[in-house]
Design a protein around this motif. Structure first.
Motif, PDB file in Angstrom:
ATOM      1  N   LYS A   1      63.584 -33.159 -15.104  1.00 22.04           N
ATOM      2  CA  LYS A   1      62.521 -32.871 -14.147  1.00 22.04           C
ATOM      3  C   LYS A   1      62.655 -31.473 -13.539  1.00 22.04           C
ATOM      4  CE  LYS A   1      61.814 -37.709 -12.794  1.00 22.04           C
ATOM      5  NZ  LYS A   1      61.824 -38.678 -11.663  1.00 22.04           N
ATOM      6  N   ASN A   2      63.886 -30.946 -13.519  1.00 24.30           N
ATOM      7  CA  ASN A   2      64.113 -29.656 -12.877  1.00 24.30           C
ATOM      8  C   ASN A   2      64.318 -28.520 -13.874  1.00 24.30           C
ATOM      9  OD1 ASN A   2      64.079 -30.919 -10.310  1.00 24.30           O
ATOM     10  ND2 ASN A   2      66.232 -31.494 -10.558  1.00 24.30           N
ATOM     11  N   CYS A   3      64.094 -28.779 -15.151  1.00 31.21           N
ATOM     12  CA  CYS A   3      64.303 -27.745 -16.150  1.00 31.21           C
ATOM     13  C   CYS A   3      63.188 -26.694 -16.057  1.00 31.21           C
ATOM     14  CB  CYS A   3      64.394 -28.337 -17.548  1.00 31.21           C
ATOM     15  SG  CYS A   3      62.848 -29.045 -18.168  1.00 31.21           S
ATOM     16  N   VAL A   4      63.455 -25.521 -16.637  1.00 32.96           N
ATOM     17  CA  VAL A   4      62.538 -24.396 -16.529  1.00 32.96           C
ATOM     18  C   VAL A   4      62.132 -23.931 -17.920  1.00 32.96           C
ATOM     19  CG1 VAL A   4      62.245 -22.055 -15.632  1.00 32.96           C
ATOM     20  CG2 VAL A   4      63.684 -23.679 -14.407  1.00 32.96           C
ATOM     21  N   LYS A   5      60.841 -23.727 -18.112  1.00 29.65           N
ATOM     22  CA  LYS A   5      60.360 -23.173 -19.377  1.00 29.65           C
ATOM     23  C   LYS A   5      60.710 -21.691 -19.442  1.00 29.65           C
ATOM     24  CE  LYS A   5      56.586 -26.487 -19.935  1.00 29.65           C
ATOM     25  NZ  LYS A   5      55.119 -26.666 -20.108  1.00 29.65           N
ATOM     26  N   ASN A   6      61.027 -21.229 -20.654  1.00 26.29           N
ATOM     27  CA  ASN A   6      61.549 -19.872 -20.779  1.00 26.29           C
ATOM     28  C   ASN A   6      60.549 -18.791 -20.406  1.00 26.29           C
ATOM     29  OD1 ASN A   6      59.928 -20.207 -22.971  1.00 26.29           O
ATOM     30  ND2 ASN A   6      61.503 -19.856 -24.509  1.00 26.29           N
ATOM     31  N   GLU A   7      59.254 -19.105 -20.339  1.00 23.09           N
ATOM     32  CA  GLU A   7      58.266 -18.108 -19.929  1.00 23.09           C
ATOM     33  C   GLU A   7      57.828 -18.288 -18.475  1.00 23.09           C
ATOM     34  OE1 GLU A   7      55.949 -21.583 -21.604  1.00 23.09           O
ATOM     35  OE2 GLU A   7      57.755 -20.456 -22.121  1.00 23.09           O
ATOM     36  N   SER A   8      58.514 -19.153 -17.742  1.00 26.28           N
ATOM     37  CA  SER A   8      58.122 -19.452 -16.365  1.00 26.28           C
ATOM     38  C   SER A   8      58.308 -18.242 -15.455  1.00 26.28           C
ATOM     39  CB  SER A   8      58.945 -20.628 -15.835  1.00 26.28           C
ATOM     40  OG  SER A   8      58.692 -20.826 -14.462  1.00 26.28           O
ATOM     41  N   LYS A   9      57.350 -18.047 -14.523  1.00 27.38           N
ATOM     42  CA  LYS A   9      57.450 -16.969 -13.540  1.00 27.38           C
ATOM     43  C   LYS A   9      58.552 -17.246 -12.516  1.00 27.38           C
ATOM     44  CE  LYS A   9      52.554 -15.672 -13.846  1.00 27.38           C
ATOM     45  NZ  LYS A   9      51.279 -15.515 -13.106  1.00 27.38           N
ATOM     46  N   PHE A  10      58.984 -18.498 -12.444  1.00 24.72           N
ATOM     47  CA  PHE A  10      60.051 -18.877 -11.512  1.00 24.72           C
ATOM     48  C   PHE A  10      61.326 -18.079 -11.774  1.00 24.72           C
ATOM     49  CE2 PHE A  10      63.753 -21.657 -10.668  1.00 24.72           C
ATOM     50  CZ  PHE A  10      63.612 -21.799  -9.293  1.00 24.72           C
TER      51      PHE A  10
ATOM     52  N   CYS B   1      64.203 -25.843 -20.559  1.00 25.72           N
ATOM     53  CA  CYS B   1      63.683 -27.128 -21.048  1.00 25.72           C
ATOM     54  C   CYS B   1      63.860 -27.229 -22.560  1.00 25.72           C
ATOM     55  CB  CYS B   1      62.202 -27.264 -20.693  1.00 25.72           C
ATOM     56  SG  CYS B   1      61.882 -27.366 -18.927  1.00 25.72           S
ATOM     57  N   THR B   2      64.636 -28.194 -22.995  1.00 23.06           N
ATOM     58  CA  THR B   2      64.844 -28.461 -24.415  1.00 23.06           C
ATOM     59  C   THR B   2      64.878 -29.969 -24.622  1.00 23.06           C
ATOM     60  OG1 THR B   2      67.260 -28.448 -24.124  1.00 23.06           O
ATOM     61  CG2 THR B   2      66.219 -26.359 -24.760  1.00 23.06           C
ATOM     62  N   HIS B   3      64.791 -30.386 -25.869  1.00 23.28           N
ATOM     63  CA  HIS B   3      64.839 -31.825 -26.138  1.00 23.28           C
ATOM     64  C   HIS B   3      66.250 -32.377 -25.964  1.00 23.28           C
ATOM     65  CE1 HIS B   3      66.282 -30.287 -30.016  1.00 23.28           C
ATOM     66  NE2 HIS B   3      66.830 -31.468 -30.194  1.00 23.28           N
ATOM     67  N   HIS B   4      67.277 -31.475 -26.070  1.00 20.36           N
ATOM     68  CA  HIS B   4      68.662 -31.951 -25.950  1.00 20.36           C
ATOM     69  C   HIS B   4      69.192 -31.795 -24.531  1.00 20.36           C
ATOM     70  CE1 HIS B   4      69.787 -27.681 -26.018  1.00 20.36           C
ATOM     71  NE2 HIS B   4      69.083 -27.542 -27.141  1.00 20.36           N
ATOM     72  N   MET B   5      68.650 -30.900 -23.742  1.00 17.47           N
ATOM     73  CA  MET B   5      69.044 -30.655 -22.350  1.00 17.47           C
ATOM     74  C   MET B   5      70.540 -30.358 -22.204  1.00 17.47           C
ATOM     75  SD  MET B   5      66.324 -30.512 -20.662  1.00 17.47           S
ATOM     76  CE  MET B   5      67.048 -30.374 -19.037  1.00 17.47           C
TER      77      MET B   5
END
Length: 431
Positions: free
Chosen positions: A242-251, A270-274
């Protein structure tokens, strides 16, 4: 029958508790106390922490050492380390001790402290290298002056209930044991001196006690199959999904996002393996007498730079490593009769720092191995590793039935350099 099953469960749990690692059966961190002088109400001791583990180092933010005093001991002063709390020293007038707590907690000093606060092998922020990687950096030490403790071998009571975080949980420390006194060589190397009293504490690591899920995973691929076997889904648990970040996120552009937290809580891509770390093993080329593997390590944690990283690999062909192109390599011999384990680590000032997640968050190398014709095969997943450890943590491997398979109808592409050159010469001559 129930008793037998219960006994087996106890044996399994006990094996985890004593932290037996088949790739490093003798690995431990030994804490040695050498009493070097007596004082009016106690002693001065040199405490040395030696990391005898071959491929598991103490990462940033470093080690934390704790214990319980057997009597009403206090710490008058320390050099090369400090306690995290002073405790209640209100009963002392005049000179106030450095720490009055019954259960002190000690940490290493940071680099750059004043010279008069330094001690040999101190002040590295608690970071200690693995013995197999750099023995000279696998030691940390400090000096401690203890009061109200007894002033002879018969009156001193050994501290007890030792704890070690390096930096998180996982280490179990045994009781302090008196051992033969350590001998020291003077600077001119012409005289030996001896500690007045010495005791040792041995701490062993268990990944089972450290965390419920692995902290790394392995993916596989090969030149003979277009299929890439990914890391298993939720290989490292999906608690952070729930707290993962997409690699293109402005965050990720916000200030402070990349700053490590005290609790080492990761900020994962955010990945499928986390997983914070993924190791990819690619069987790249099959020559006549050699074969080549590409190894890539990727960091998916936006809050962690991995310094002094290590990669331990178990594969039967590692006894015939011919060349490693951009990593350092050292064979590990957990058992003298078996040579199937090796350790890869970064070259100093080149790639010994695995950067946080992002464009620079990976390191890679290629390995050339000579074939043992009696055992080498590309069938049934033989070319893939049996086990992989990153920084001493065993990584989650894919299920064997998902490995890239060798096509039944196609022959293995073997590149024969002498034959290739001869054919080229004949072709040019005919042309």
């Amino acid at each position: 029958m129930r008793l037998v099953i219960a006994a087996l469960c106890v044996i399994v749990l006990f094996s985890y508790g004593v932290a037996y690692d088949p790739l490093d059966p003798n690995g431990n961190i030994t804490i040695k106390w050498d009493v070097v002088s007596w004082t009016p109400d106690g002693y001065v001791a040199v405490v040395t922490m030696s990391n005898f583990q071959k491929f598991r180092h103490v990462m940033n933010p470093g080690w934390t050492l704790g214990w319980s005093w057997a009597k009403k001991d206090v710490i008058w002063s320390m050099v090369g380390a400090q306690t995290t709390e002073q405790g209640d020293c209100s009963k002392f007038k005049g000179n106030v001790p450095h720490c009055c707590k019954k259960t002190p907690t000690v940490v290493d000093l940071l680099p750059g402290v004043p010279y008069n606060q330094q001690f040999s092998n101190c002040c590295k922020g608690g970071v200690v290298a693995a013995w197999g990687q750099d023995p000279s950096a696998a030691v940390s030490s400090f000096q401690i002056s203890v009061g109200q403790a007894g002033t002879s071998n018969k009156t001193v009571k050994l501290p007890k209930n030792f704890t070690l975080s390096a930096p998180g949980p996982g280490y179990t420390c045994g009781p302090a044991k008196i051992v033969p006194s350590t001998t020291f060589l003077t600077a001119d190397k012409r005289r030996k001196t001896q500690a007045l009293m010495t005791w040792n504490v041995t701490c062993t690591y268990s990944q089972f006690l450290a965390r419920k899920n692995p902290s790394c995973c392995v993916s596989l691929s090969s030149f003979y199959n277009e299929t890439i076997t990914p890391c298993p889904s939720c290989a490292c648990g999906c608690q952070n999904k729930k707290n993962c970040v997409k690699n293109e996120s402005k965050f990720l552009s916000k200030a402070g996002v990349h700053t490590p937290k005290k609790d080492s809580d990761p900020l994962l891509q955010c990945t499928h393996h986390m997983c914070p770390i993924r190791v990819h093993w690619h069987v790249k080329v099959n020559y006549k007498d050699y074969w080549r593997v590409k190894i890539a390590v990727t960091n998916f944690n936006y809050r962690m730079n991995y310094s002094l990283w290590t990669l331990a690999v178990q594969h039967p062909n590692l006894k015939h490593v011919t060349q490693v192109f951009s990593f350092d390599y050292k064979p590990l011999l957990p058992y003298e009769s078996i040579n199937d384990t090796g350790m890869f680590f970064g070259m100093k000032y080149f790639n010994d720092l695995l950067m946080e997640a992002g464009p620079s968050g990976n390191v890679q190398s290629e390995v050339l191995l000579q074939k043992d014709m009696d055992t080498f095969t590309l069938k049934q997943g033989w070319a893939f590793p049996r086990k992989i450890y990153f920084n001493g943590e065993e990584c989650m491997m894919p299920s064997p039935d998902t490995y890239p398979f060798l096509p039944n109808s196609a022959s293995v592409n073997v590149l024969n350099f002498p034959g290739f050159i001869f054919s080229l010469i004949v072709l040019l001559a005919a042309w």
